[in-house]
Design a protein around this motif. Structure first.
Motif, PDB file in Angstrom:
ATOM      1  N   ASN A   1       0.740  -1.484  -0.129  1.00  0.00           N
ATOM      2  CA  ASN A   1      -0.309   0.051  -0.091  1.00  0.00           C
ATOM      3  C   ASN A   1       0.819   1.285  -0.115  1.00  0.00           C
ATOM      4  OD1 ASN A   1      -1.873   1.739  -0.280  1.00  0.00           O
ATOM      5  ND2 ASN A   1      -2.158   1.524   1.984  1.00  0.00           N
ATOM      6  N   SER A   2       1.945   1.060  -0.730  1.00  0.00           N
ATOM      7  CA  SER A   2       3.155   2.500  -1.225  1.00  0.00           C
ATOM      8  C   SER A   2       2.178   3.923  -1.200  1.00  0.00           C
ATOM      9  CB  SER A   2       3.869   2.515  -1.967  1.00  0.00           C
ATOM     10  OG  SER A   2       4.151   0.739  -1.959  1.00  0.00           O
ATOM     11  N   GLY A   3       3.216   5.062  -0.934  1.00  0.00           N
ATOM     12  CA  GLY A   3       2.308   6.489  -0.911  1.00  0.00           C
ATOM     13  C   GLY A   3       2.839   7.302  -1.822  1.00  0.00           C
ATOM     14  N   GLY A   4       4.296   7.629  -1.671  1.00  0.00           N
ATOM     15  CA  GLY A   4       5.243   8.786  -2.460  1.00  0.00           C
ATOM     16  C   GLY A   4       4.265   9.951  -1.412  1.00  0.00           C
ATOM     17  N   ALA A   5       5.601  11.007  -2.519  1.00  0.00           N
ATOM     18  CA  ALA A   5       5.898  12.376  -1.974  1.00  0.00           C
ATOM     19  C   ALA A   5       4.203  13.048  -2.707  1.00  0.00           C
ATOM     20  CB  ALA A   5       6.207  12.846  -3.530  1.00  0.00           C
ATOM     21  N   HIS A   6       3.282  12.752  -3.677  1.00  0.00           N
ATOM     22  CA  HIS A   6       1.538  12.789  -4.206  1.00  0.00           C
ATOM     23  C   HIS A   6       0.688  12.462  -3.236  1.00  0.00           C
ATOM     24  CE1 HIS A   6       4.069  14.551  -7.201  1.00  0.00           C
ATOM     25  NE2 HIS A   6       3.784  16.217  -7.075  1.00  0.00           N
ATOM     26  N   CYS A   7       1.380  11.720  -2.067  1.00  0.00           N
ATOM     27  CA  CYS A   7      -0.403  10.855  -1.223  1.00  0.00           C
ATOM     28  C   CYS A   7      -1.293  11.444  -0.498  1.00  0.00           C
ATOM     29  CB  CYS A   7       0.457  10.394  -0.539  1.00  0.00           C
ATOM     30  SG  CYS A   7       1.372  10.771   1.262  1.00  0.00           S
ATOM     31  N   VAL A   8      -0.330  13.527   0.150  1.00  0.00           N
ATOM     32  CA  VAL A   8      -0.719  13.986   1.288  1.00  0.00           C
ATOM     33  C   VAL A   8      -2.125  14.269   0.615  1.00  0.00           C
ATOM     34  CG1 VAL A   8       0.442  15.907   0.101  1.00  0.00           C
ATOM     35  CG2 VAL A   8      -0.203  15.802   2.145  1.00  0.00           C
ATOM     36  N   LYS A   9      -1.985  14.640  -1.065  1.00  0.00           N
ATOM     37  CA  LYS A   9      -3.356  15.448  -1.238  1.00  0.00           C
ATOM     38  C   LYS A   9      -4.319  14.014  -2.238  1.00  0.00           C
ATOM     39  CE  LYS A   9      -4.750  18.006  -4.988  1.00  0.00           C
ATOM     40  NZ  LYS A   9      -4.762  19.272  -6.031  1.00  0.00           N
ATOM     41  N   TYR A  10      -3.800  13.622  -2.647  1.00  0.00           N
ATOM     42  CA  TYR A  10      -4.201  12.248  -3.082  1.00  0.00           C
ATOM     43  C   TYR A  10      -4.658  10.922  -3.409  1.00  0.00           C
ATOM     44  CZ  TYR A  10      -3.458  15.573  -7.433  1.00  0.00           C
ATOM     45  OH  TYR A  10      -3.561  16.224  -7.739  1.00  0.00           O
ATOM     46  N   GLY A  11      -3.288  10.166  -1.439  1.00  0.00           N
ATOM     47  CA  GLY A  11      -4.190   9.182  -1.450  1.00  0.00           C
ATOM     48  C   GLY A  11      -3.009   8.091  -1.316  1.00  0.00           C
ATOM     49  N   PHE A  12      -2.899   6.948  -1.224  1.00  0.00           N
ATOM     50  CA  PHE A  12      -2.380   5.692  -1.526  1.00  0.00           C
ATOM     51  C   PHE A  12      -2.331   4.991  -1.962  1.00  0.00           C
ATOM     52  CE2 PHE A  12      -1.017   7.940   2.198  1.00  0.00           C
ATOM     53  CZ  PHE A  12       0.619   6.975   3.020  1.00  0.00           C
ATOM     54  N   THR A  13      -2.306   3.678  -2.281  1.00  0.00           N
ATOM     55  CA  THR A  13      -2.693   3.352  -3.345  1.00  0.00           C
ATOM     56  C   THR A  13      -3.625   2.407  -3.800  1.00  0.00           C
ATOM     57  OG1 THR A  13      -0.360   2.159  -3.374  1.00  0.00           O
ATOM     58  CG2 THR A  13      -2.003   0.789  -4.455  1.00  0.00           C
TER      59      THR A  13
END
Length: 483
Positions: A148-160
């Protein structure tokens, strides 16, 4: 004992050229990105289709052979560590984008497709795949689903999990089922959600349907320097409090900046204590208004330099520095451990100050680079194994993740629990919680053959000292041998 019939049966299932038994070639699969844990498997199979994956799993199930699914091997928690006398099912041949549907904005993918290649395939249609792990050039969608990876843009768009609509899965008995639906709607329990983030313990995802988003009209990126880590952390809290939800907010401290600049020369300030990368996207008018708010908040917290990317090239260079940070640490330390934990955004400054104290007490250095927007830390514990610092580094690494739990966070944000943090799970969950998780796992895999020894603590795992193998003194003296 490994059943001698299994290699021949697996050769029938996937083709003899796709079964690896050579001891030298098997060493390629003895670990994932967490190289401190190693185990050579009995053999490796490379299926070329969902049906071949299912056939290989059925052989393992019928002969009670443990098996571990493996993608690109970039995981950092030992989640793809093989099992002794077990089979590794490598998904590296399953690399096709099966479908891009621009009308319904979705893509159907095999698990070996890299995260970046999804966006490349969708780009001609004005679409992209939002989750953005820093290793997106090499990490695969199958691994993203497992962790369930996230990354740099998960703060706005969420995780996998926020972007996967359905999964075609091979269960541990070799049967093939679909979890979820092409619309994301389903009746009954959310088994798609149960499977996502289960770290390969419930089955193997062989076809993954994800949703795609429209490419933003505008993207604005800035790099801001601050005189202290606390000041940079307070900016993150104030942004959210002001109602500004950036596409990304990334932080790097002085050590991480030093390493990145040595590696890629991205133009970061070497003399600053901390830097924030803030990115906004969306309609132009909205971005312009929020961008002024971001600059004002940065100024209020003593920003010493504000660099605004003028074009796509400058934006790419800023991100190159951030995304190079993990590997770049090799420029300033012979060895390092990449850790992963989460704290509430309001406690970022506190946790970073406590990590600095803990590092000083251990006589080690810690470089910090992380997804500040959602409090997902990636502390890099620097050490020199030749100088006898390994045990201290491992202890510090464990203490940092458990500190995150103490401060109201979690053991992992996206790298997973795997082998590395299984023994810390009781710090976060009670006995009843862990028992329920084990019952769910047993419902999918009653024989516990699918990626055993991961995620949940076991007496064998937690009764042994985690980390690299250390020979017994009698072994070193030549009195006994390791089997």
């Amino acid at each position: 004992m490994f059943d001698a019939r299994v290699p021949g049966l697996l050769a029938e299932a996937v083709g003899a050229p796709n079964v690896i038994t050579d001891p030298v070639r098997l060493r390629t699969y003895e670990c994932d990105g967490l190289t401190g844990f190693r185990q050579i498997p009995a053999l490796v199979v490379l299926p070329g289709s969902t049906e071949e994956v299912a056939a290989a799993v059925r052989v393992c199930h019928e002969h009670e052979v443990p098996f571990v699914a493996r993608g690109a091997g970039t995981g950092l928690s030992g989640g793809a560590l093989p099992v002794a006398d077990g089979v590794v099912i490598s998904l590296q041949r399953l690399r096709r984008v099966l479908e891009i549907d621009p009308l319904d904005r979705r893509a159907v993918l095999q698990p070996g497709v890299t995260n970046l290649d999804i966006t490349k395939a969708a780009a001609p249609h004005g679409l992209y795949y939002a989750p953005d792990p820093s290793s997106q050039q090499v990490c695969t969608i199958g691994g993203n689903v497992a962790e369930n990876s996230g990354g740099a843009h998960c703060v706005k768009y969420g995780f996998t999990t926020n972007h996967v609509l359905s999964l075609r899965v091979v269960l541990p008995d070799g049967s093939i089922v679909t979890l979820g639906s092409d619309t994301g709607e389903q009746l009954g329990p959310d088994l798609r959600g149960v499977f996502l983030g289960s770290e390969g313990t419930l089955g193997i995802a062989c076809e993954i349907t994800v949703k795609l988003l429209r490419t933003p009209e505008t993207v604005r990126t800035l790099l801001a320097d601050f005189p202290s880590v606390r000041a940079a952390g307070e900016v993150v809290s104030d942004l959210v409090a002001a109602g500004v939800i950036p596409a990304a907010v990334e932080m790097m401290d002085a050590l991480a900046i030093e390493a990145a600049e040595k590696a890629v020369h991205a133009g970061y300030t070497l003399t600053t204590a901390a830097a924030l990368v803030v990115e906004l996207d969306g309609p132009a008018a909205e971005c312009d208004g929020q961008f002024e708010q971001v600059k004002a908040i940065c100024d209020r917290h003593g920003c010493t330099r504000l660099h605004i990317a003028k074009d796509a090239g400058e934006r790419a260079m800023i991100w190159k520095g951030r995304k190079a940070a993990f590997a770049a640490v090799g420029w300033i330390s012979p060895d390092y451990i990449v850790q992963d934990g989460v704290v509430p955004r309001t406690r970022l400054a506190e946790v970073l100050e406590r990590i600095a104290r803990m590092a000083g007490e251990a006589g080690l250095r810690v470089a910090n680079v992380f997804h500040a927007g959602d409090g997902n830390l990636h502390p890099l514990v620097l050490f020199n194994e030749d100088a006898g610092e390994l045990m201290r580094a491992e202890e510090l690494s464990k203490n940092i993740t458990e500190l995150c739990v103490q401060l109201g966070g979690s053991l992992s944000g996206e790298h997973g629990i795997g082998t590395d943090k299984a023994c810390s799970m009781p710090r976060m969950f009670g006995e009843t919680d862990l028992a329920v998780m084990d019952r769910v796992r047993g419902a999918f895999d009653p024989d516990r053959l699918c990626n055993p020894g991961k995620l949940l603590p076991t007496p064998r795992l937690c009764g042994e000292k985690p980390g690299r193998y250390r020979p017994h003194p009698l072994e070193e003296a030549g009195v006994i041998e390791r089997l």
